[in-house]
Scaffold this motif. Structure first.
Motif, mmCIF file in Angstrom:
data_model
loop_
_atom_site.group_PDB
_atom_site.id
_atom_site.type_symbol
_atom_site.label_atom_id
_atom_site.label_comp_id
_atom_site.label_asym_id
_atom_site.label_seq_id
_atom_site.Cartn_x
_atom_site.Cartn_y
_atom_site.Cartn_z
ATOM 1 N N GLN A 79 -6.312 4.693 13.173
ATOM 2 C CA GLN A 79 -7.569 4.159 12.914
ATOM 3 C C GLN A 79 -7.567 3.279 11.445
ATOM 4 O O GLN A 79 -6.792 3.558 10.708
ATOM 5 N N ILE A 80 -8.084 2.235 11.583
ATOM 6 C CA ILE A 80 -8.074 1.510 10.384
ATOM 7 C C ILE A 80 -8.953 1.840 9.318
ATOM 8 O O ILE A 80 -10.166 2.203 9.783
ATOM 9 N N ALA A 81 -8.625 2.037 8.008
ATOM 10 C CA ALA A 81 -9.319 2.683 7.060
ATOM 11 C C ALA A 81 -9.844 1.888 6.076
ATOM 12 O O ALA A 81 -10.842 1.733 5.624
ATOM 13 N N VAL A 82 -9.009 0.931 5.568
ATOM 14 C CA VAL A 82 -9.089 -0.220 4.773
ATOM 15 C C VAL A 82 -8.566 -1.531 5.622
ATOM 16 O O VAL A 82 -7.299 -1.561 5.733
ATOM 17 N N ASP A 83 -9.506 -2.418 5.514
ATOM 18 C CA ASP A 83 -8.974 -3.776 6.188
ATOM 19 C C ASP A 83 -8.619 -4.777 5.112
ATOM 20 O O ASP A 83 -9.805 -5.193 4.528
ATOM 21 N N ASN A 84 -7.364 -5.137 4.891
ATOM 22 C CA ASN A 84 -6.935 -6.564 4.203
ATOM 23 C C ASN A 84 -7.890 -6.445 2.678
ATOM 24 O O ASN A 84 -8.470 -7.362 2.734
ATOM 25 N N GLN A 85 -7.791 -5.274 2.023
ATOM 26 C CA GLN A 85 -8.525 -5.223 0.914
ATOM 27 C C GLN A 85 -7.723 -5.673 -0.377
ATOM 28 O O GLN A 85 -6.442 -5.550 -0.486
ATOM 29 N N PRO A 86 -8.265 -6.785 -1.184
ATOM 30 C CA PRO A 86 -7.557 -7.118 -2.364
ATOM 31 C C PRO A 86 -7.165 -5.939 -3.467
ATOM 32 O O PRO A 86 -8.229 -5.144 -3.624
ATOM 33 N N SER B 219 -0.858 -5.871 -10.983
ATOM 34 C CA SER B 219 -0.558 -5.527 -12.454
ATOM 35 C C SER B 219 -1.726 -6.582 -12.842
ATOM 36 O O SER B 219 -2.453 -7.291 -12.171
ATOM 37 N N ASP B 220 -1.454 -6.810 -14.063
ATOM 38 C CA ASP B 220 -2.815 -7.676 -14.862
ATOM 39 C C ASP B 220 -2.695 -9.252 -14.050
ATOM 40 O O ASP B 220 -3.699 -9.785 -13.752
ATOM 41 N N LYS B 221 -1.438 -9.928 -13.686
ATOM 42 C CA LYS B 221 -1.528 -11.086 -13.156
ATOM 43 C C LYS B 221 -1.071 -11.184 -11.746
ATOM 44 O O LYS B 221 -1.031 -12.201 -11.351
ATOM 45 N N ASP B 222 -0.702 -9.848 -11.130
ATOM 46 C CA ASP B 222 -0.366 -9.908 -9.692
ATOM 47 C C ASP B 222 -1.318 -9.270 -8.951
ATOM 48 O O ASP B 222 -1.651 -8.144 -9.110
ATOM 49 N N SER B 223 -1.949 -10.027 -7.776
ATOM 50 C CA SER B 223 -2.808 -9.216 -6.918
ATOM 51 C C SER B 223 -2.217 -9.494 -5.416
ATOM 52 O O SER B 223 -1.648 -10.464 -5.083
ATOM 53 N N ALA B 224 -2.583 -8.668 -4.564
ATOM 54 C CA ALA B 224 -2.290 -8.764 -3.026
ATOM 55 C C ALA B 224 -3.370 -8.079 -2.403
ATOM 56 O O ALA B 224 -4.430 -7.603 -2.869
ATOM 57 N N LYS B 225 -3.054 -8.157 -1.251
ATOM 58 C CA LYS B 225 -3.762 -7.487 -0.261
ATOM 59 C C LYS B 225 -3.230 -6.462 0.721
ATOM 60 O O LYS B 225 -2.014 -6.500 0.742
ATOM 61 N N THR B 226 -3.892 -5.328 0.856
ATOM 62 C CA THR B 226 -3.179 -4.418 1.789
ATOM 63 C C THR B 226 -4.290 -3.748 2.697
ATOM 64 O O THR B 226 -5.501 -3.957 2.507
ATOM 65 N N SER B 227 -3.944 -3.241 3.571
ATOM 66 C CA SER B 227 -4.585 -2.651 4.872
ATOM 67 C C SER B 227 -3.954 -1.340 4.765
ATOM 68 O O SER B 227 -2.874 -0.878 4.649
ATOM 69 N N ILE B 228 -4.820 0.005 4.895
ATOM 70 C CA ILE B 228 -4.671 1.277 5.153
ATOM 71 C C ILE B 228 -4.963 1.604 6.464
ATOM 72 O O ILE B 228 -6.246 1.453 7.061
ATOM 73 N N PHE B 229 -4.078 2.414 7.095
ATOM 74 C CA PHE B 229 -4.355 3.034 8.514
ATOM 75 C C PHE B 229 -4.271 4.573 8.307
ATOM 76 O O PHE B 229 -3.442 4.989 7.623
ATOM 77 N N LYS B 230 -4.994 5.151 9.080
ATOM 78 C CA LYS B 230 -5.147 6.792 9.420
ATOM 79 C C LYS B 230 -4.145 6.949 10.304
ATOM 80 O O LYS B 230 -4.454 6.196 11.509
ATOM 81 N N ALA B 231 -3.161 7.839 10.439
ATOM 82 C CA ALA B 231 -2.527 8.301 11.759
ATOM 83 C C ALA B 231 -3.091 9.674 12.365
ATOM 84 O O ALA B 231 -3.091 10.548 11.180
ATOM 85 N N LEU B 232 -3.431 9.843 13.280
ATOM 86 C CA LEU B 232 -4.132 10.956 13.979
ATOM 87 C C LEU B 232 -3.123 11.444 15.054
ATOM 88 O O LEU B 232 -2.897 10.798 15.777
ATOM 89 N N ASP B 233 -3.087 12.914 15.008
ATOM 90 C CA ASP B 233 -2.314 13.313 16.255
ATOM 91 C C ASP B 233 -3.222 13.423 17.257
ATOM 92 O O ASP B 233 -4.415 13.129 17.435
ATOM 93 N N LYS B 234 -2.858 14.296 18.569
ATOM 94 C CA LYS B 234 -3.579 14.312 19.649
ATOM 95 C C LYS B 234 -4.670 15.154 19.533
ATOM 96 O O LYS B 234 -5.504 15.087 20.457
ATOM 97 N N ASN B 235 -4.868 16.117 18.552
ATOM 98 C CA ASN B 235 -5.815 16.909 18.200
ATOM 99 C C ASN B 235 -6.789 16.278 17.412
ATOM 100 O O ASN B 235 -7.742 16.891 16.510
ATOM 101 N N ASN B 236 -6.673 14.937 17.121
ATOM 102 C CA ASN B 236 -7.341 14.146 16.039
ATOM 103 C C ASN B 236 -7.469 14.836 14.833
ATOM 104 O O ASN B 236 -8.198 14.638 13.937
ATOM 105 N N LYS B 237 -6.193 15.149 14.339
ATOM 106 C CA LYS B 237 -5.742 15.928 13.068
ATOM 107 C C LYS B 237 -5.139 14.594 12.148
ATOM 108 O O LYS B 237 -4.332 14.012 12.843
#
Lengths: 216, 196, 207
Positions: C63-70, C74-92
């Motif tokens: 499941q996508i939890a955070v999509d392409n969030q800046p 550090s003070d001068k360095d910024s980037a973007k990241t996406s965070i995904f949730k991994a779920l097993d077959k019991n949705n845990k």
């Protein structure tokens, strides 16, 4: 359009393979030749994509050859080629995503591959549909084979494998620590780098020169 | 890293580390064809630098102002090549009209530039590298041109001297040029890793 | 020369072929794009999913939890990241994965980094995009180096030239001959780990 000195089908087909081979004889399309031949699979993909674009652009140009205005000719060629390259690129993205990632910007660079525009100008805009198709097949095939040959040489020397399949005995990791002789083929990584591309192609061209001189 | 350092590093990296000719195999055709004489090579290099800066900037602008916001990625290649062809035409007309003497010495190269893969290649790499700032795009395009000029001039210098060397019969011409280029690219690998 | 023609007529006479074919090619491209773009999008998703499954094998669903969030690295360095949730077959929830990128030896390196649900341990990384020198730098994709991250504590890591690569702790042993690529990977880890943790806490993904 039937004139007596129109080219014959068979010689046209064969010319692309050796006498007028785009890479070995005409020295066209050097960028992809050098850039994507570090293994056979990329070389084959690149060769076939180029052949596809070449075939399509030759067909289109040949069909509209009587309508072309001389000063808009090149623009027309470029537009045609760019369209088909986009199609080829989309196809790879949709059906061969791993390959598309690997080749990256070298697929769109087919647009400026001189072979295609050169064939459009020299052959398709002067000849009928049939000859243009034959010419595209010959040239495309010649290009693909040359690329695969280069790719095979470089892949064997740099990894000991062809198509990702090990054909030379693989060397065990850290063999040098045992103090014995190498127990397999020592990969020459340099052949996967730009150096390998330039030197391999240079030596192959030298070989071709030598063969041509012998047979002449 | 502050902006200026990024720019300087980016410039150096595209001139030396990611040199289009030696590490990306772009612009090999003119590199083999024209680099016989050093003055012609320099002329070609200047013409390419000019066009590459212009079209790199223009395609970046088009990409970010028109194509990406409207999801028209599919038209990217067609647009890029038309922009380059247009830029070359414009430069040619401008130079012919206002600098006739320059045109005499330079003009022949201009028409060849459209199919120079270094230019389209750079425009595509700007997109691939996710350059998201116009100043950076301009600096990188200019650096790419300088890198190309440098490569082609080094090569021309070597080839002028190669004429005096005793090259095996079969390797004369393109083969020895390619092998030399290979050795040069190895030398340029020494720059790799210097800039992070 | 015949008498003067209307410039518009002249224009159309000269360029009708170009205009017509531009129109036809445009239609062709639009058609093909419409037919294939779902497949291209699906491929991209599949690639992300594959990367997560390779890192957290029990994953049945992502499941996508955070999509392409800046994020600010550090003070001068910024980037973007996406965070995904991994779920097993019991949705845990069995882990998280996030994208990270940094400068490598020759080019950019993009990684997918996996952590356990409590953000205590790394579960490894997968190289999504890199252009590192074949044979040397590309070893960052090989088990010798990658395995050292599996189970390593999710905090700042240090790079050592020599040591026991089999021992899993916060010391990572560099690949001989590819120190710069090794450093590049560990730098990406160190730059992202705290900031991503912060972001995830902010978003309520972590307690």
């Amino acid at each position: 359009m039937a004139n007596s000195d129109s080219p014959k089908a068979l010689p046209t087909l064969l010319a692309g393979l050796w006498k007028e081979n785009p890479v070995l004889a005409l020295l066209l399309g050097m960028c992809p030749t050098l850039a994507v031949t570090s293994d056979v699979k990329s070389a084959l993909t690149m060769g076939l994509s180029t052949a596809f674009v070449l075939l399509c652009s030759n067909i289109v140009v040949s069909l509209m050859r009587n309508l072309l205005k001389p000063h808009l000719r090149i623009l027309m060629f470029t537009l045609t080629i760019a369209t088909f390259v986009t199609i080829a690129d989309l196809y790879l993205k949709a059906f061969l995503p791993a390959m598309s990632d690997k080749l990256g910007p070298y697929i769109p660079l087919i647009i400026v591959n001189c072979i295609i525009i050169c064939r459009a100008e020299a052959c398709a805009s002067k000849n009928g549909l049939f000859i243009s198709i034959i010419d595209a097949i010959g040239m495309g095939f010649g290009f693909t084979i040359t690329l695969c040959m280069l790719g095979a040489i470089r892949e064997i020397l740099s990894t000991g494998a062809v198509f990702g399949k090990q054909i030379l005995p693989a060397i065990s990791e850290n063999w040098y620590l045992t103090g014995g002789m190498p127990d397999g083929f020592i990969p020459m990584f340099a052949f996967a780098l730009p150096v390998g591309a330039f030197v391999t192609l240079g030596l192959i061209l030298g070989l071709v020169n030598m063969i041509n001189k012998k047979t002449a | 890293m502050d902006t200026l350092t990024t720019l300087v590093l980016g410039f150096l990296s595209i001139v030396f580390v990611n040199n289009l000719v030696f590490s990306k195999f772009l612009g090999i055709c003119p590199y083999l064809g024209v680099s016989g004489r050093i003055d012609m090579a320099f002329g070609m290099g200047l013409a390419v630098t000019f066009v590459i800066t212009l079209s790199g900037t223009l395609t970046w602008l088009i990409d970010h102002a028109l194509l990406i916001p409207n999801n028209l990625d599919i038209l990217r290649y067609v647009c890029f090549i038309l922009v380059i062809a247009g830029a070359v035409q414009l430069v040619e007309m401008y130079v012919r009209k206002f600098f006739p003497t320059l045109y005499e010495s330079f003009g022949i190269f201009l028409a060849l530039i459209t199919t120079n893969c270094a230019i389209l290649g750079l425009c595509l790499f700007l997109n691939l590298w996710k350059v998201d700032n116009i100043v950076e795009a301009v600096v990188l395009s200019f650096g790419a041109g300088i890198g190309f000029t440098m490569a082609i001039c080094i090569m021309a210098g070597i080839r002028e001297n190669l004429q005096l060397a005793n090259v095996p019969e079969a390797l004369k011409g393109a083969p020895i040029t390619l092998i030399t280029a290979g050795l040069l690219s190895m030398a340029f690998m020494g720059f790799e890793g210097m800039i992070k | 020369m015949p008498h003067k023609t209307n410039p518009l007529v002249l224009f159309i006479k000269e360029s009708w072929l170009l205009l017509v074919s531009a129109f036809i090619f445009g239609l062709l491209l639009a058609g093909i794009n419409a037919a294939w773009s779902p497949k291209v999008a699906a491929n991209k998703e599949l690639k992300i999913q594959d990367a997560i499954v390779a890192l957290i094998p029990a994953t049945a669903n992502t499941q996508i939890a955070v999509d392409n969030q800046p994020i600010k690295l550090s003070d001068k360095d910024s980037a973007k990241t996406s965070i995904f949730k991994a779920l097993d077959k019991n949705n845990k929830l069995i882990g998280f994965a996030f994208t990270a990128s940094g400068a490598g030896y020759a080019d950019r390196i993009d990684l997918m980094i996996a952590v356990d649900p409590d953000f205590k341990k790394f579960l490894g990384y997968k190289v999504i995009f890199s252009n590192e020198t074949a044979g040397f730098g590309s070893k960052i994709k090989k088990p010798f180096y990658r395995d050292q991250y599996i189970g390593a504590p999710a905090k700042k890591l240090t790079l050592k030239k020599l040591g026991n690569a089999k021992k899993i702790d916060d010391e990572i042993i560099a690949i001989s001959g590819a120190t710069i690529s090794s450093t590049a990977v560990i730098d990406i880890f160190n730059k992202y780990v705290d900031k991503v943790k912060e972001l995830m806490t902010q978003k309520g993904l972590l307690q």
